[in-house]
Design a protein around this motif. Structure first.
Motif, mmCIF file in Angstrom:
data_model
loop_
_atom_site.group_PDB
_atom_site.id
_atom_site.type_symbol
_atom_site.label_atom_id
_atom_site.label_comp_id
_atom_site.label_asym_id
_atom_site.label_seq_id
_atom_site.Cartn_x
_atom_site.Cartn_y
_atom_site.Cartn_z
ATOM 1 N N VAL A 33 45.637 35.188 44.953
ATOM 2 C CA VAL A 33 45.250 36.507 45.477
ATOM 3 C C VAL A 33 46.004 36.801 46.774
ATOM 4 O O VAL A 33 46.477 37.916 46.991
ATOM 5 C CB VAL A 33 43.722 36.561 45.716
ATOM 6 C CG1 VAL A 33 43.339 37.885 46.380
ATOM 7 C CG2 VAL A 33 42.971 36.394 44.396
ATOM 8 N N GLU A 73 35.159 33.504 38.396
ATOM 9 C CA GLU A 73 34.872 34.922 38.634
ATOM 10 C C GLU A 73 34.189 35.090 39.992
ATOM 11 O O GLU A 73 33.099 34.575 40.222
ATOM 12 C CB GLU A 73 33.978 35.475 37.535
ATOM 13 C CG GLU A 73 33.786 36.991 37.626
ATOM 14 C CD GLU A 73 35.092 37.761 37.500
ATOM 15 O OE1 GLU A 73 35.214 38.818 38.136
ATOM 16 O OE2 GLU A 73 36.001 37.295 36.773
ATOM 17 N N PRO A 74 34.829 35.851 40.905
ATOM 18 C CA PRO A 74 34.249 35.996 42.243
ATOM 19 C C PRO A 74 33.064 36.960 42.251
ATOM 20 O O PRO A 74 32.979 37.900 41.445
ATOM 21 C CB PRO A 74 35.407 36.582 43.071
ATOM 22 C CG PRO A 74 36.634 36.386 42.235
ATOM 23 C CD PRO A 74 36.169 36.430 40.817
ATOM 24 N N TRP A 89 35.122 38.584 46.366
ATOM 25 C CA TRP A 89 36.287 39.480 46.313
ATOM 26 C C TRP A 89 36.634 40.009 47.698
ATOM 27 O O TRP A 89 37.822 40.110 48.062
ATOM 28 C CB TRP A 89 36.017 40.652 45.367
ATOM 29 C CG TRP A 89 36.379 40.392 43.944
ATOM 30 C CD1 TRP A 89 35.550 40.387 42.859
ATOM 31 C CD2 TRP A 89 37.689 40.092 43.440
ATOM 32 N NE1 TRP A 89 36.255 40.109 41.717
ATOM 33 C CE2 TRP A 89 37.577 39.932 42.034
ATOM 34 C CE3 TRP A 89 38.938 39.958 44.034
ATOM 35 C CZ2 TRP A 89 38.667 39.631 41.238
ATOM 36 C CZ3 TRP A 89 40.041 39.649 43.231
ATOM 37 C CH2 TRP A 89 39.890 39.497 41.858
ATOM 38 N N GLN A 90 35.625 40.367 48.464
ATOM 39 C CA GLN A 90 35.867 40.885 49.811
ATOM 40 C C GLN A 90 36.585 39.849 50.671
ATOM 41 O O GLN A 90 37.537 40.166 51.386
ATOM 42 C CB GLN A 90 34.548 41.305 50.457
ATOM 43 C CG GLN A 90 33.912 42.530 49.814
ATOM 44 C CD GLN A 90 32.511 42.798 50.340
ATOM 45 O OE1 GLN A 90 31.855 41.922 50.898
ATOM 46 N NE2 GLN A 90 32.034 44.028 50.141
#
Length: 301
Positions: free
Chosen positions: A41, A201-202, A207-208
């Motif tokens: 990411v 899976e976040p 995700w933040q």
């Protein structure tokens, strides 16, 4: 000191804050997500920003490299280095890792002499020796304090020094924009290719944090590039040690971590050695600065 140098120093200190924040969020993320996913990411965000900047500048042709093999090696070394450090942050206090990692610019002095043929004067040899003593104070081998964990940031510092030397090598052939492109794209290819095998899976918060981690990394590197465009690297190098200062503060505020007295003392010895070897140290001691033709050492990441 002119106004450009002042701005370059300010940008460097701010860049170190961003990179210390990136390391802190990485330390949080690695508790729940694989290192490969975190870095995929991070490099994806970095790559996107590089493409946007290149598109805005109308300079997409800058991706051609005159020394592709070295660019590839340099980027692979970087992927190993960031992986080693994020692992180190997961098992050691933030400030302790950075205290040992501060050896990297001194190791780079030796590597630049061995592999690039750059002159290593007596002051540089002295600074490397002093820095090594500082590292021994932190690690304390033979005193029942040293653990295998301490060797992880040592490996990271060696890899970071190798990355700096390779960066100097490619700077003779490619523009900074080309080098940044390969840094982002090869990192994305390596970690992006591995991520499907490790993906978790976040959550929304995950995700933040992942996006914030990538944003801090990209911003920190962008600020460093801007700083180096204003001020020679040999002047900025001592101020890159602000990274340790920010790591101590963030480590205490977020993780309630503080390095012990011997670690702080060892870090001060390493920082003093780095400043002593820099142009700033030479000016303060009344010696002539390093001739830029013989090589400026890059700012630490």
């Amino acid at each position: 000191m002119d106004i450009k140098d002042s701005h370059g120093i300010a940008l460097t200190i701010l860049a170190m804050l961003c990179l210390a924040g990136m390391d802190a969020t990485g330390k949080i993320l690695v508790q729940d997500y694989p290192i490969v996913q975190i870095l995929a990411v991070r490099f994806a965000i970095f790559f996107f920003i590089v493409l946007v900047i290149a598109r805005l500048k109308g300079d997409l042709g800058s991706i051609r490299s005159g020394i592709f093999g070295t660019q590839l090696l340099r980027s692979i070394v970087l992927t190993l280095e960031v992986s080693v450090f994020i692992f180190a942050f997961s098992i050691m206090p933030l400030a302790d890792v950075h205290a040992i990692a501060a050896m990297a610019p001194l190791i780079a002095i030796l590597m630049a002499g061995w592999f690039l043929g750059e002159e290593i004067d007596s002051r540089s040899w002295m600074s490397v020796t002093i820095g090594f003593i500082g590292a021994l104070i932190i690690i304390r081998p033979g005193l029942g304090v040293m653990s295998w964990q301490s060797l992880i940031p040592v490996c990271g510092a060696i890899l970071w020094a190798a990355y700096q030397v390779l960066s100097r090598r490619v700077s003779h052939f490619d523009s900074p924009d080309t080098t940044v492109f390969y840094t982002a794209s090869i990192g994305l290819i390596i970690f992006g290719g591995l991520t499907p095998f490790y993906w978790v899976e976040p959550s929304v918060t995950g995700w933040q944090l992942l996006i914030f981690n990538g944003f801090l990394g990209a911003t920190g590197h962008y600020l460093l590039i801007k700083a180096l465009a204003l001020t020679p690297a040999s002047i900025l190098q001592p101020f890159s040690y602000a990274l340790l200062f920010w790591a101590i503060i963030i480590g205490f505020v977020i993780f309630d971590e503080l390095p012990d007295g011997m670690t702080l003392f060892g870090a001060i010895v390493i920082l003093a050695a780095g400043v002593y070897a820099s142009d700033l140290g030479r000016k303060l001691m009344g010696s002539s600065p390093i001739d830029p033709a013989k090589g400026e050492r890059e700012v630490e990441h």
